[in-house]
Motif scaffolding. Structure first.
Motif, short mmCIF file in Angstrom:
data_model
loop_
_atom_site.label_atom_id
_atom_site.label_comp_id
_atom_site.label_asym_id
_atom_site.label_seq_id
_atom_site.Cartn_x
_atom_site.Cartn_y
_atom_site.Cartn_z
N ARG A 162 2.56 3.21 -1.75
CA ARG A 162 2.56 1.84 -1.22
C ARG A 162 1.15 1.37 -0.90
NH1 ARG A 162 6.14 -1.60 1.02
NH2 ARG A 162 7.81 -0.08 0.67
N ARG A 165 -0.85 0.75 -4.08
CA ARG A 165 -0.47 -0.52 -4.70
C ARG A 165 -1.05 -1.71 -3.96
NH1 ARG A 165 4.47 2.00 -4.60
NH2 ARG A 165 5.33 0.62 -3.02
N ASP A 181 5.43 8.26 -3.92
CA ASP A 181 5.17 7.15 -4.84
C ASP A 181 6.27 7.08 -5.88
OD1 ASP A 181 4.16 5.14 -6.35
OD2 ASP A 181 2.45 6.24 -7.14
N GLU A 183 6.88 4.50 -7.73
CA GLU A 183 6.62 3.46 -8.73
C GLU A 183 5.40 3.75 -9.60
OE1 GLU A 183 6.76 -0.50 -7.14
OE2 GLU A 183 8.18 0.07 -5.56
N SER A 185 2.17 4.21 -8.96
CA SER A 185 1.24 3.15 -8.59
C SER A 185 -0.12 3.28 -9.23
CB SER A 185 1.10 3.10 -7.07
OG SER A 185 2.36 2.87 -6.47
#
Length: 246
Positions: A162, A165, A181, A183, A185
């Motif tokens: 987060r 990002r 994480d 995603e 990032s």
């Protein structure tokens, strides 16, 4: 509950549990085991395997983990999630006879990007806490790749997906370890000069590893991660990024 023991169990291998951790399990009076829903039974099964190998005679009490309300702002939903987990601990304990310390097996280490200690602070009355450290994802990752955690006299920033990002590469950082994480990032970073070391299911039989220049390894990791999550229903992974020397 007067005594609560948080026992780090490493990242997936029963061999990660220290002798101190095994001894604590054998001395516990009750052991709480979280159930995380369909498709994640192997997380509970690993904990049960560790309990069995420790020769623990304590009563094992399962409890269902709540689900976070994704409609709420991040800090609010995490705080409410922690409140509900603490309530479920207390409900599980209230329904059982407790003769000795209550133990919880914590994936990785209770003090590193884990919320168990913050959840324990919500219990009333407050128990006496004992923390048994465990092998961290940082240790498991760098050992699996046979690389040092840091360069000579170099600092390492440990952060979350987060934050990567939202804020990009940490200012002045040379090496960055990213945890939690979901995603990938690193896709938002300019890949030039960055090297990636990634690992999933570290210490487990289905361990996955990849490494290389970010431009090359990054797309492979995104694909491998998606396939692994679909196959297992869950994934725990972490990665290290490091600026290559000029």
């Amino acid at each position: 509950m007067r005594d609560l023991w948080l026992i780090g169990i490493g990242t997936g291998s029963p061999d990660h549990v220290t002798r101190e951790g095994l001894r604590a399990l054998s001395e516990a009076g009750l052991i709480l085991v979280p159930r995380k829903g369909p498709g994640k039974d192997d997380l509970a099964e690993l904990r049960l395997r560790i309990i069995e190998e420790a020769g623990a005679t304590a009563r094992v009490v399962p409890f269902d983990m709540p689900v976070r309300d994704e409609s709420l702002p991040y800090q609010t939903r995490v705080a409410r999630w922690h409140d509900e987990i603490a309530a479920r601990w207390q409900d599980a304990i209230a329904g059982a006879e407790v003769d000795g310390p209550v133990a919880l097996l914590v994936w990785g280490d209770p003090g590193l990007y884990d919320s168990t200690l913050r959840i324990a602070e919500r219990l009333s009355p407050a128990p006496r806490l004992r923390v048994v450290p465990g092998v961290t994802a940082l240790q498991a990752l760098t050992s699996a790749h046979a690389i040092p955690f840091n360069t000579v006299n170099g600092a390492v920033t440990v952060t979350t997906g987060r934050r990567l990002r939202d804020h990009g590469w940490p200012e002045g950082a040379e090496s960055v370890v990213v945890m939690l994480d979901g995603e990938c990032s690193f896709q938002g970073l300019a890949p030039e000069g960055l090297h990636l070391w990634w690992g999933a299911y570290l210490g487990m039989e289905n361990q996955l590893l990849d490494a290389g220049p970010l431009a090359e390894a990054g797309p492979r990791v995104v694909e491998a991660r998606a396939k692994a999550r679909a196959a297992h229903g869950w994934i725990m992974d972490t990665y290290l990024l490091r600026r290559e020397a000029p």
